[in-house]
Write a protein that holds these residues in place. Sequence first.
Motif, PDB file in Angstrom:
ATOM      1  N   LEU A  52       0.826  -1.208   0.000  1.00 22.82           N
ATOM      2  CA  LEU A  52       0.000   0.000   0.000  1.00 22.82           C
ATOM      3  C   LEU A  52       0.861   1.259   0.000  1.00 22.82           C
ATOM      4  O   LEU A  52       0.578   2.229  -0.719  1.00 22.82           O
ATOM      5  N   ILE A  53       1.918   1.267   0.808  1.00 21.88           N
ATOM      6  CA  ILE A  53       2.800   2.433   0.889  1.00 21.88           C
ATOM      7  C   ILE A  53       3.418   2.758  -0.463  1.00 21.88           C
ATOM      8  O   ILE A  53       3.630   3.928  -0.803  1.00 21.88           O
ATOM      9  N   SER A  71       2.105   2.168  -3.347  1.00 23.15           N
ATOM     10  CA  SER A  71       1.075   2.429  -4.352  1.00 23.15           C
ATOM     11  C   SER A  71       0.893   3.935  -4.539  1.00 23.15           C
ATOM     12  O   SER A  71       1.333   4.740  -3.694  1.00 23.15           O
ATOM     13  N   PRO A 122      -0.367   7.444  -4.210  1.00 25.28           N
ATOM     14  CA  PRO A 122      -1.039   8.043  -3.051  1.00 25.28           C
ATOM     15  C   PRO A 122      -2.470   8.486  -3.365  1.00 25.28           C
ATOM     16  O   PRO A 122      -2.730   9.104  -4.395  1.00 25.28           O
ATOM     17  N   THR A 123      -3.372   8.146  -2.459  1.00 27.67           N
ATOM     18  CA  THR A 123      -4.775   8.542  -2.576  1.00 27.67           C
ATOM     19  C   THR A 123      -5.260   8.978  -1.199  1.00 27.67           C
ATOM     20  O   THR A 123      -4.613   8.729  -0.182  1.00 27.67           O
ATOM     21  N   GLU A 148      -7.712   7.674   0.308  1.00 28.11           N
ATOM     22  CA  GLU A 148      -7.982   6.440   1.040  1.00 28.11           C
ATOM     23  C   GLU A 148      -6.716   5.925   1.720  1.00 28.11           C
ATOM     24  O   GLU A 148      -6.747   5.462   2.869  1.00 28.11           O
ATOM     25  N   LEU A 149      -5.588   6.000   0.991  1.00 24.41           N
ATOM     26  CA  LEU A 149      -4.317   5.583   1.578  1.00 24.41           C
ATOM     27  C   LEU A 149      -3.971   6.467   2.772  1.00 24.41           C
ATOM     28  O   LEU A 149      -3.533   5.976   3.816  1.00 24.41           O
ATOM     29  N   GLN A 150      -4.167   7.764   2.641  1.00 27.50           N
ATOM     30  CA  GLN A 150      -3.871   8.663   3.749  1.00 27.50           C
ATOM     31  C   GLN A 150      -4.673   8.288   4.987  1.00 27.50           C
ATOM     32  O   GLN A 150      -4.153   8.289   6.107  1.00 27.50           O
ATOM     33  N   MET A 209      -3.133   5.338   6.851  1.00 30.06           N
ATOM     34  CA  MET A 209      -1.740   5.395   7.282  1.00 30.06           C
ATOM     35  C   MET A 209      -1.536   5.124   8.774  1.00 30.06           C
ATOM     36  O   MET A 209      -0.534   4.497   9.150  1.00 30.06           O
ATOM     37  N   ILE A 266      -1.469   1.386   8.924  1.00 31.50           N
ATOM     38  CA  ILE A 266      -0.293   0.886   8.216  1.00 31.50           C
ATOM     39  C   ILE A 266       0.968   1.129   9.033  1.00 31.50           C
ATOM     40  O   ILE A 266       1.829   0.248   9.190  1.00 31.50           O
ATOM     41  N   PRO A 282      -8.211  -2.529  -0.617  1.00 30.38           N
ATOM     42  CA  PRO A 282      -7.528  -1.349  -0.116  1.00 30.38           C
ATOM     43  C   PRO A 282      -7.209  -1.404   1.364  1.00 30.38           C
ATOM     44  O   PRO A 282      -6.453  -0.596   1.846  1.00 30.38           O
ATOM     45  N   LYS A 283      -7.774  -2.366   2.100  1.00 21.72           N
ATOM     46  CA  LYS A 283      -7.609  -2.390   3.536  1.00 21.72           C
ATOM     47  C   LYS A 283      -6.552  -3.409   3.942  1.00 21.72           C
ATOM     48  O   LYS A 283      -6.317  -4.393   3.276  1.00 21.72           O
TER      49      LYS A 283
END
Length: 234
Positions: free
Chosen positions: A10-11, A13, A15-16, A18-20, A23, A26, A229-230
């Motif tokens: 994920l890191i 990938s 950045p979106t 959703e990723l933020q 974090m 993560i 995504p999770k």
Amino acid sequence: MDRSLKALSLILSYPTAELQAAMPEIGGVLAAESRLTAAARRALRPLVEALGTQDIYALQETYVALFDRSRTLSLNLFEHVHGEGRDRGGAMVSLLETYRAAGFEPVTSELPDHLPVLLEFLATQPSAEARDILAGTAHILEAIAVRLTRRESPYAAAFEALVQLAGVKADREAVAELLDEPDSDPGDLAALDRVWEEAEVRFGPDPNAGCPQVRDMLARMDEPVTRAPKLAAE
């Protein structure tokens, strides 16, 4: 599921938002990873903090400049092995067929050898097999880590962590060979276009079907994977 490999997938990938939002979770997974040294866990903190707090558009611009505009930092692993040669097409077809044979139809626009995609796949594999496959890429990961360190990029810590998770020392000669290639200038878009136009990767049948080492590696990937995504395992 290997939650640390998933976290690093994920890191690395694009950045979106959703990723933020993910974090904190993560970062918590990586902070608790006992296979990483204390120094490696500390080194990841600036990257985790940046991805969680910085302006999303600035993060995306940085990501594109690093990984999309520099072939020596490409996240497409076969780029470092085959370049734009014919063998890369055969290896790519083999990898795609392996995913499909395992019940996984890629739903991403990324190429099959994209590192985050491979890491997500490996996160579902038995630990010994995942580590063995990851070890086969250690020289590539180490070379990218060195280049990112030279650019003072916090992303270097993610590649150094992957080398540690692989449980091997990267082959020095192989790393040196990769580092012999001059760094490309991500700001020179005209030069970049010329490089990408030099050769075309074809994803049709290839009598060589990639190198034997690639076929052997892919033969061990025999479980389906579903992109999600999770971080949490189902």
